[in-house]
Design a protein around this motif. Structure first.
Motif, PDB file in Angstrom:
ATOM      1  N   ALA A 133       5.807 -39.184  -8.490  1.00 54.58           N
ATOM      2  CA  ALA A 133       6.882 -40.130  -8.809  1.00 54.58           C
ATOM      3  C   ALA A 133       8.114 -39.942  -7.928  1.00 54.58           C
ATOM      4  CB  ALA A 133       7.280 -39.984 -10.278  1.00 54.58           C
ATOM      5  N   GLU A 134       8.074 -38.901  -7.065  1.00 57.27           N
ATOM      6  CA  GLU A 134       9.211 -38.539  -6.209  1.00 57.27           C
ATOM      7  C   GLU A 134      10.485 -38.380  -7.039  1.00 57.27           C
ATOM      8  OE1 GLU A 134       9.606 -41.038  -2.809  1.00 57.27           O
ATOM      9  OE2 GLU A 134       7.644 -40.472  -2.000  1.00 57.27           O
ATOM     10  N   ASP A 135      10.324 -37.680  -8.162  1.00 58.68           N
ATOM     11  CA  ASP A 135      11.413 -37.456  -9.113  1.00 58.68           C
ATOM     12  C   ASP A 135      12.072 -36.110  -8.812  1.00 58.68           C
ATOM     13  OD1 ASP A 135      13.095 -37.052 -11.263  1.00 58.68           O
ATOM     14  OD2 ASP A 135      11.688 -37.853 -12.743  1.00 58.68           O
ATOM     15  N   ALA A 136      13.145 -36.138  -8.039  1.00 56.10           N
ATOM     16  CA  ALA A 136      13.816 -34.906  -7.606  1.00 56.10           C
ATOM     17  C   ALA A 136      14.386 -34.127  -8.789  1.00 56.10           C
ATOM     18  CB  ALA A 136      14.925 -35.243  -6.618  1.00 56.10           C
ATOM     19  N   GLU A 137      14.987 -34.831  -9.748  1.00 61.21           N
ATOM     20  CA  GLU A 137      15.588 -34.152 -10.905  1.00 61.21           C
ATOM     21  C   GLU A 137      14.525 -33.419 -11.717  1.00 61.21           C
ATOM     22  OE1 GLU A 137      17.979 -36.624 -13.334  1.00 61.21           O
ATOM     23  OE2 GLU A 137      19.345 -37.210 -11.707  1.00 61.21           O
ATOM     24  N   ALA A 138      13.369 -34.040 -11.901  1.00 61.69           N
ATOM     25  CA  ALA A 138      12.296 -33.396 -12.663  1.00 61.69           C
ATOM     26  C   ALA A 138      11.777 -32.163 -11.932  1.00 61.69           C
ATOM     27  CB  ALA A 138      11.157 -34.390 -12.895  1.00 61.69           C
ATOM     28  N   LEU A 193       9.800 -30.085  -0.811  1.00 61.14           N
ATOM     29  CA  LEU A 193      10.896 -29.500  -0.039  1.00 61.14           C
ATOM     30  C   LEU A 193      11.890 -30.557   0.423  1.00 61.14           C
ATOM     31  CD1 LEU A 193       8.911 -26.886   2.098  1.00 61.14           C
ATOM     32  CD2 LEU A 193      10.348 -26.456   0.096  1.00 61.14           C
ATOM     33  N   SER A 194      11.419 -31.780   0.585  1.00 58.78           N
ATOM     34  CA  SER A 194      12.319 -32.865   0.985  1.00 58.78           C
ATOM     35  C   SER A 194      13.119 -33.400  -0.194  1.00 58.78           C
ATOM     36  CB  SER A 194      11.520 -34.016   1.614  1.00 58.78           C
ATOM     37  OG  SER A 194      10.870 -33.574   2.791  1.00 58.78           O
ATOM     38  N   LEU A 195      12.571 -33.290  -1.411  1.00 58.98           N
ATOM     39  CA  LEU A 195      13.222 -33.848  -2.590  1.00 58.98           C
ATOM     40  C   LEU A 195      14.228 -32.900  -3.235  1.00 58.98           C
ATOM     41  CD1 LEU A 195      10.131 -35.617  -4.236  1.00 58.98           C
ATOM     42  CD2 LEU A 195      12.175 -36.759  -3.327  1.00 58.98           C
ATOM     43  N   VAL A 209      13.432 -30.209  -9.866  1.00 54.13           N
ATOM     44  CA  VAL A 209      14.435 -29.142 -10.005  1.00 54.13           C
ATOM     45  C   VAL A 209      14.366 -28.532 -11.393  1.00 54.13           C
ATOM     46  CG1 VAL A 209      16.897 -28.616 -10.034  1.00 54.13           C
ATOM     47  CG2 VAL A 209      15.963 -30.112  -8.253  1.00 54.13           C
ATOM     48  N   ALA A 210      14.235 -29.376 -12.411  1.00 54.11           N
ATOM     49  CA  ALA A 210      14.168 -28.894 -13.799  1.00 54.11           C
ATOM     50  C   ALA A 210      12.932 -28.029 -14.025  1.00 54.11           C
ATOM     51  CB  ALA A 210      14.168 -30.077 -14.764  1.00 54.11           C
ATOM     52  N   LEU A 211      11.847 -28.327 -13.315  1.00 58.88           N
ATOM     53  CA  LEU A 211      10.611 -27.558 -13.488  1.00 58.88           C
ATOM     54  C   LEU A 211      10.599 -26.278 -12.655  1.00 58.88           C
ATOM     55  CD1 LEU A 211       8.082 -30.534 -13.359  1.00 58.88           C
ATOM     56  CD2 LEU A 211       8.548 -29.103 -15.362  1.00 58.88           C
ATOM     57  N   LEU A 212      11.104 -26.331 -11.429  1.00 56.11           N
ATOM     58  CA  LEU A 212      10.984 -25.203 -10.507  1.00 56.11           C
ATOM     59  C   LEU A 212      12.152 -24.225 -10.595  1.00 56.11           C
ATOM     60  CD1 LEU A 212       9.684 -27.051  -7.313  1.00 56.11           C
ATOM     61  CD2 LEU A 212       8.362 -25.590  -8.854  1.00 56.11           C
ATOM     62  N   ASP A 213      13.352 -24.740 -10.774  1.00 53.03           N
ATOM     63  CA  ASP A 213      14.538 -23.875 -10.705  1.00 53.03           C
ATOM     64  C   ASP A 213      14.548 -22.768 -11.758  1.00 53.03           C
ATOM     65  OD1 ASP A 213      16.859 -23.236  -9.315  1.00 53.03           O
ATOM     66  OD2 ASP A 213      18.132 -24.202 -10.817  1.00 53.03           O
ATOM     67  N   PRO A 214      14.121 -23.026 -13.025  1.00 53.13           N
ATOM     68  CA  PRO A 214      14.154 -21.934 -14.017  1.00 53.13           C
ATOM     69  C   PRO A 214      13.100 -20.842 -13.770  1.00 53.13           C
ATOM     70  CG  PRO A 214      14.067 -24.097 -15.074  1.00 53.13           C
ATOM     71  CD  PRO A 214      13.716 -24.296 -13.647  1.00 53.13           C
ATOM     72  N   LEU A 215      12.094 -21.132 -12.953  1.00 48.77           N
ATOM     73  CA  LEU A 215      11.008 -20.170 -12.733  1.00 48.77           C
ATOM     74  C   LEU A 215      11.465 -19.026 -11.834  1.00 48.77           C
ATOM     75  CD1 LEU A 215       8.013 -22.594 -11.975  1.00 48.77           C
ATOM     76  CD2 LEU A 215       8.480 -21.397 -14.127  1.00 48.77           C
TER      77      LEU A 215
END
Length: 459
Positions: free
Chosen positions: A26-31, A60-62, A33-39
């Protein structure tokens, strides 16, 4: 209970992977970040590398450049380089700009020259100049391991100036990783270093030259081994690095030295197992196959040479079939002894304790150990052969062959890495195959030739 927990964890991981894949589609940048950043970074990188190559590029682009930079810095060097060179140059420049100068130089140095220059052209001119300078230094030296950012002040600066800079510019403080302030003269040469305790106890109006002490510096050409010794001897977190003219050009940290030492050990271990270049399973299959085949094909040739010795003694093997049982024992035990010698030589090379010129001294030391161990192992396997097959002469043949082959193996294991180093070859990659081939050939030859001479006593 443990199986149930494992199943729940697997389901959670599967759910996370699916959500990341959906966010990428979906090219959803916010999603993302929400999934990867807390890991934890290692977990986030694992999820990234589990994606197809094109999807990794999208991630990496998003995501913000800061998060992308953290993921790239966490990746093995070869993987990080591949991730960067697949990106659009503008995006690659944004991500590289977030990295420390030493990591920037490592990545840029491995890119195609045209791509590297295009990316550097998009960076701040001063940062690009630092990267170009760092790529000119040898890898395992202070210049190759340092960061170009040094927390330096002119010799007329006051304590207050340092404190104000620390208080007002948190980003700079993080960039310098808690370095002590270095005081430089008009030519940029370090003349002193101030401790944080000294800064806090001095008056703000005091000059840095009043509280500084003479710094310990290292040259850009100082090798990794010498840097290890310095950090072992002193409790410093970092050391200022100077050019040949004495100018301060960067700082090498204890963490960088520890990381380089670990990377060297891992590289030698991989080469010993036939992996001459860095490899992870997210790399293209054909690339991985090609890299492995180069080493395996060479080993086929070496093994054919060793097998040719056996074919020359087919009649002896047919007459005394019991010998076939002991051939792999003789070659394997000798190979183990030789690998021990290789390990010691490789360690001493890495520590700078031996050089190729020390080959004779190394050989004499190894022969002494090899004679003792060869005699002990030869007697042991000789008794086993005698008791097992009921022929004392078979025990003499096998025991003598193992003793002599152990001497040969430790001689090769101790000296060959030094010879390869002298010839400019990589001793970690080539010593193992050469040792295996020679000890196999020598072991087979010793057992079969002795058995041929003593045939009347063995049959």
């Amino acid at each position: 209970m443990e199986q149930r927990h494992a199943k729940i964890e697997d389901e959670q991981e599967l759910d996370l992977s699916e959500r990341i894949a959906d966010a990428v589609a979906a090219e959803d940048a916010e999603a993302l970040v929400a999934l990867l950043d807390p890991l934890p970074l290692s977990e986030a990188l694992r999820e990234l590398l589990a994606l197809a190559a094109e999807d990794r590029d999208r991630v990496l682009s998003l995501v913000p450049p800061e998060l992308a930079a953290e993921l790239i810095e966490e990746a093995p060097h070869a993987v990080a380089t591949d991730l960067v060179e697949r990106l659009d140059h503008a995006k690659a420049a944004e991500i590289i700009d977030e990295l420390d100068s030493d990591v920037q130089a490592d990545l840029i140095g491995d890119l195609d020259e045209v791509d590297a220059e295009d990316i550097l052209g998009r960076l701040d001119a001063e940062d690009a100049a630092d990267v170009r300078r760092l790529t000119g230094y040898e890898d395992e030296t202070a210049g190759g391991l340092m960061v170009a950012e040094a927390f330096s002040f002119p010799d007329n600066a006051t304590v207050g100036a340092v404190l104000r800079r620390l208080a007002s510019d948190e980003e700079d403080f993080e960039r310098y990783r808690g370095q002590h302030p270095y005081i430089v003269d008009e030519q940029g040469r370090p003349i002193g270093v101030a401790s944080l305790r000294g800064l806090l106890t001095a008056k703000r109006s005091d000059k840095l030259t009043d509280i500084m002490v003479t710094p310990l510096t290292v040259s850009v050409s100082t090798p990794l081994e010498a840097l290890q010794d310095l950090f072992d001897e002193h409790p410093f977190l970092g050391l200022p690095v100077v050019e040949t003219d004495g100018r301060l050009v960067g700082v090498v940290s204890r963490a960088a030295i520890d990381a380089a030492t670990l990377e060297r050990a891992e590289s030698q271990s991989l080469k010993h197992h036939g992996l001459v270049e860095d490899e992870v399973r997210s790399m293209p299959t054909w690339l991985r196959s090609r890299r492995r085949l180069a080493w395996l094909a060479a080993n086929i040739v070496l093994n054919i040479i060793a097998a040719s010795v056996i074919s020359a003694y087919e009649e002896t093997l047919a007459a005394v079939i019991a010998i076939a049982v002991f051939l792999p024992m003789v070659s394997d035990m000798s190979g183990c002894s030789g690998n021990q010698a290789v390990g010691v030589t490789m360690r001493e090379l890495s520590l700078g304790l031996v050089r190729p010129a020390d080959a004779l001294r190394v050989w004499l030391k190894e022969v002494t150990v090899g004679a003792i161990n060869g005699l002990a192992l030869g007697c042991l396997i000789g008794v086993v052969a005698w008791v097992w097959k009921g022929n004392p002469w078979l025990g003499v043949v096998i025991g003598f062959a193992l003793a002599v082959n152990t001497l040969i193996a430790v001689s090769i294991g101790g000296v060959v890495p030094l010879a390869l180093k002298r010839l400019g070859q990589d001793p970690a990659a080539a010593s193992g195959p050469l040792l295996t081939t020679i000890t196999d050939m020598a072991g087979f030859f010793l057992v079969l030739s002795l058995a041929s001479l003593m045939m009347p006593l063995l049959t």
